[in-house]
Structure formats: C-alpha cells, structure tokens
Design a protein around this motif. Structure first.
Motif, PDB file in Angstrom:
ATOM      1  N   LYS A 164       6.053   4.032  -0.052  1.00 43.07           N
ATOM      2  CA  LYS A 164       5.046   3.189   0.603  1.00 43.07           C
ATOM      3  C   LYS A 164       4.397   3.946   1.759  1.00 43.07           C
ATOM      4  N   LYS A 206       4.491   4.279   8.915  1.00 45.10           N
ATOM      5  CA  LYS A 206       4.108   4.792  10.233  1.00 45.10           C
ATOM      6  C   LYS A 206       4.861   6.054  10.569  1.00 45.10           C
ATOM      7  N   SER A 207       6.098   6.151  10.090  1.00 45.20           N
ATOM      8  CA  SER A 207       6.940   7.240  10.585  1.00 45.20           C
ATOM      9  C   SER A 207       7.097   8.398   9.592  1.00 45.20           C
ATOM     10  N   ILE A 230       0.855  -1.187   0.000  1.00 46.70           N
ATOM     11  CA  ILE A 230       0.000   0.000   0.000  1.00 46.70           C
ATOM     12  C   ILE A 230       0.898   1.246   0.000  1.00 46.70           C
TER      13      ILE A 230
HETATM   14  N1  AQP Z   1       2.910   0.224   2.962  1.00 50.57           N
HETATM   15  C1  AQP Z   1       2.884  -1.050   3.269  1.00 50.57           C
HETATM   16  N2  AQP Z   1       2.196  -1.934   2.506  1.00 50.57           N
HETATM   17  C2  AQP Z   1       2.158  -3.250   2.837  1.00 50.57           C
HETATM   18  N3  AQP Z   1       2.776  -3.763   3.930  1.00 50.57           N
HETATM   19  C3  AQP Z   1       3.471  -2.933   4.728  1.00 50.57           C
HETATM   20  N4  AQP Z   1       4.172  -3.119   5.878  1.00 50.57           N
HETATM   21  C4  AQP Z   1       4.673  -1.932   6.277  1.00 50.57           C
HETATM   22  N5  AQP Z   1       4.315  -0.960   5.425  1.00 50.57           N
HETATM   23  C5  AQP Z   1       3.565  -1.541   4.450  1.00 50.57           C
HETATM   24  C6  AQP Z   1       4.318  -4.402   6.575  1.00 50.57           C
HETATM   25  O1  AQP Z   1       3.925  -4.232   7.927  1.00 50.57           O
HETATM   26  C7  AQP Z   1       4.646  -5.139   8.762  1.00 50.57           C
HETATM   27  C8  AQP Z   1       5.133  -4.462  10.016  1.00 50.57           C
HETATM   28  O2  AQP Z   1       6.038  -3.479   9.663  1.00 50.57           O
HETATM   29  P1  AQP Z   1       7.116  -2.828  10.627  1.00 50.57           P
HETATM   30  O3  AQP Z   1       6.513  -2.434  11.906  1.00 50.57           O
HETATM   31  O4  AQP Z   1       8.330  -3.679  10.677  1.00 50.57           O
HETATM   32  O5  AQP Z   1       7.412  -1.499   9.880  1.00 50.57           O
HETATM   33  P2  AQP Z   1       8.007  -1.201   8.458  1.00 50.57           P
HETATM   34  O6  AQP Z   1       7.905  -2.346   7.525  1.00 50.57           O
HETATM   35  O7  AQP Z   1       9.354  -0.618   8.667  1.00 50.57           O
HETATM   36  O8  AQP Z   1       7.028  -0.047   7.918  1.00 50.57           O
HETATM   37  P3  AQP Z   1       6.075   0.933   8.699  1.00 50.57           P
HETATM   38  O9  AQP Z   1       4.985   0.173   9.390  1.00 50.57           O
HETATM   39  O10 AQP Z   1       5.582   1.983   7.807  1.00 50.57           O
HETATM   40  O11 AQP Z   1       6.917   1.545   9.857  1.00 50.57           O
HETATM   41  P4  AQP Z   1       8.134   2.594   9.851  1.00 50.57           P
HETATM   42  O12 AQP Z   1       7.638   3.838   9.207  1.00 50.57           O
HETATM   43  O13 AQP Z   1       8.420   2.773  11.284  1.00 50.57           O
HETATM   44  O14 AQP Z   1       9.264   1.972   9.102  1.00 50.57           O
HETATM   45  C9  AQP Z   1       5.761  -5.720   7.898  1.00 50.57           C
HETATM   46  O15 AQP Z   1       5.419  -7.058   7.587  1.00 50.57           O
HETATM   47  C10 AQP Z   1       5.772  -4.859   6.667  1.00 50.57           C
HETATM   48  O16 AQP Z   1       6.182  -5.585   5.510  1.00 50.57           O
END
Ligand code: AQP
Length: 343
Positions: free
Chosen positions: A209, A212-213, A200
C-alpha cells in the motif's frame, strides 16, 4: 446525536492513500453532519511512537499534519481537531482498559501477528522473536480503544484493515460496562463507518500500500506535492507491458491502482473509468491521472502553503482543540474513576 471520532498518525505528510482512504471522508462527514453531532479528529502522536521516530521529524510532522487537516477543509469551529498527546486522558483510560484486556485477545490481532511474522530470531530464522518488538506495539489497539471511548464515540470512520481494532474497542466497552455496572452502561458500543474508497497502492511497488513511512519518496504522492512532482511520480508509476488498459487488480495491480486513483478523483467507478481507456495506452491514462490529481490537490496545496508559516494560528487551533477535547474526555474520565473506585 452521533459522536464521530477518528485519528491519523503524525508519521509524515499525508498521501493520496490517507486522503481517499480517510481524510476526504472526514471532511464529508463534517460537512454533512447534523448540528447536534460531535466531530472529533485527533493527530495521534502516542501511536506514532510504537515505531522509532526521529524527534525533529516528529515535531515537524505534528505541525504540518495539522496544517494539512485545515487545508483540506476541516473546520476548527465545527470539528474538535487536536493532538492526542496534549490530552493525558487517553493514556489514563488506556491503562485502565489494559487492566481489563486479555493478553490472548491482543495476540490475535492481525496487525500484531504481521509484525511478529517479520520479527525473526537471528540464530534460527524459523522462529519468531517477540523480544524484538516493544510492548507499545502490542497494546496499540488498547490505546486506540481509549481514544474512541474517552469521547464515548458512537461512530468511527476507519478502513477495513482497522475493523478488528474497532471490534476490540467494542469488546472493551462491553467488558467495562459489565465489570463496573451502575444504573446505566457508561460506554456506547462504537460502530464503524467504512470508508468507501479502495486502498491506494505504492506507485513503485503495487504489491504494497502507499505509505507515509516507506523509504522511497517516489512511492507516494503527498497532498503537498508540487504539480511537477505529481506528474513525475505518476509518469514513472510501475504498470505492466500488456497493451491496452483493463481494470484487473489481481493481475495488473499497477494499472488498476492508477484507475482507482482516477476514479477516486472523479467520483466514478474504476471499471467504468477503465472502459474509456480500453483502446488507449498507459501513457494516456497516466496523463489524465496526473491532471485529475492536480485538480484535486491544487486547492489544498495552496491553502497549506498559506497556513504552514502561521505558527501562532496553528498553535492556537491546537490549544483550543486540546481544551475542547479535554472538556469532553475529562467528564468521561471522572465517571470512569468513580466506577473503578479511584476517587
Ligand atoms: N494506502 C492507503 N490507501 C487507503 N487508505 C490508507 N490509509 C493509510 N494508507 C492508506 C488510511 O489512512 C488513515 C490514517 O492512517 P495512519 O496515520 O494510521 O497510518 P497507517 O494506516 O499506518 O498508514 P500510513 O499513512 O501509510 O502511515 P505509516 O507509513 O506511518 O504506517 C487510516 O484510516 C488508514 O486506513
């Protein structure tokens, strides 16, 4: 029996990307699991520390994310749900694995390479500067391997971007098994369960993508957003000025992202959804996406609102989860110490 492990960082309230890319699948795995399967889901605070975190925001995120996991349907009676940082076995195993990990392998991690690519020498922009990055970021995949191997996980649901890290977990399991041979191998080699949904994208910048941050609040739809916030964010989502709707992720990423979200909500294929909007405009698509997202979020949102103030209940779930996690990992760590010679 399968041992399924996965984790999420407490870097903020999970968004639609986390939900369709990971969390929804966790709930499905839980609900479809056989009685003998073990399900272990971790909120990985130590991973979050690899980037600067405001302590107060981290405390809040840690608690809220647990409430979100319960609100979407993870059941603490069925799944072990716990804070990674409440179980020191992860860091102990990570240290032992660090001592078996060739530095060259970590330098080849694409996540490290992309961090490195953005870290430039202030005096010479053409030169990357490792000294600006912390060592935790470098050994992050080893901690991830420890998370998985501490429970002798056999299956790890992850997005495609995490495949290389899981490959490293398999390598480290294999290196450990061969280095410290006994009658049997200690670690099973964990397999991935690729999450079916597409990535997403940000609502504001569809070249990146949803995250969260990201500093832009409007770039993500949180699982706890109100109906009006959801509508506003979707109405203002960046699309393009081409007439009609087609599913073309390459050239029309913003519209494709809306179709992906709608398809994820209804369980259809994005191109099939697109066909229904061929003669319609972005406005009609956005209105339907907002309705579909609201339909998906209203249950979890209400549940989250109910749970968020129940501090004692949440603390109890976290405590029990950590105890159950430590029972499993404690057994592994005893075997690890014995094989390594640390008894
Ligand atoms: N945009 C996305 N689309 C599909 N899957 C996603 N994931 C993260 N962003 C997307 C999946 O969510 C799971 C948990 O992720 P995480 O907490 O390890 O964080 P992340 O992948 O680094 O991305 P975030 O959630 O946006 O956090 P920040 O901004 O802190 O890096 C994973 O399985 C990931 O693939």
């Amino acid at each position: 029996p399968r041992v399924i492990f996965s984790g999420i960082q407490p870097t903020g309230i999970p968004h639609l990307g986390n939900f369709f890319g990971a969390l929804l699948n966790w709930v499905k795995l839980q609900n479809d699991a056989r009685p003998e399967d073990k399900l272990i889901f971790s909120i990985v605070g130590w991973h979050a520390l690899t980037l600067p975190q405001d302590p107060q925001a981290l405390r809040t995120a840690r608690r809220e994310i647990l409430a979100v996991l319960l609100a979407i349907g993870l059941d603490p009676r069925r799944s072990v749900i716990f804070h990674q940082d409440a179980n020191p076995d992860h860091t102990e195993l990570a240290w032992i694995l660090n001592c078996l990990t060739p530095v060259g392998k970590l330098r080849r991690m694409t996540t490290w390479k992309s961090k490195l690519a953005t870290s430039r020498n202030a005096n010479d922009e053409s030169e990357v500067d490792e000294s600006l990055l912390n060592a935790g970021l470098f050994t992050y995949p080893v901690l991830q391997a420890a998370d998985i191997l501490a429970y002798k996980a056999t299956h790890v649901p992850v997005g495609e971007d995490q495949e290389q890290h899981l490959e490293l977990s398999r390598d480290l399991a294999d290196i450990f098994n061969r280095t410290f041979k006994a009658r049997s191998s200690l670690f099973p080699l964990p397999q991935h369960i690729i999450t079916p949904s597409r990535r997403i994208l940000s609502m504001r910048d569809p070249s990146s993508k949803m995250s969260k941050s990201s500093p832009d609040q409007n770039s993500r739809i949180l699982l706890t957003d109100s109906m009006s916030a959801v509508q506003k964010k979707i109405r203002s989502a960046v699309t393009d000025s081409i007439t009609g709707v087609t599913y073309d992720p390459q050239n029309r990423p913003g519209a494709a992202n809306l179709l992906t979200i709608l398809a994820a909500c209804t369980g259809e294929d994005a191109s099939a959804v697109a066909a229904r909007y061929a003669d319609k405009g972005h406005g009609a698509l956005k209105a339907d996406v907002a309705d579909a997202v609201e339909e998906v979020l209203k249950g979890p949102r209400a549940e989250f609102e109910k749970l968020r103030g129940q501090t004692e209940y949440l603390d109890g779930v976290a405590r029990q989860g950590a105890e159950r996690a430590r029972e499993i990992s404690g057994e592994t760590l005893r075997e690890v110490r014995a094989r390594v010679g640390l008894v």
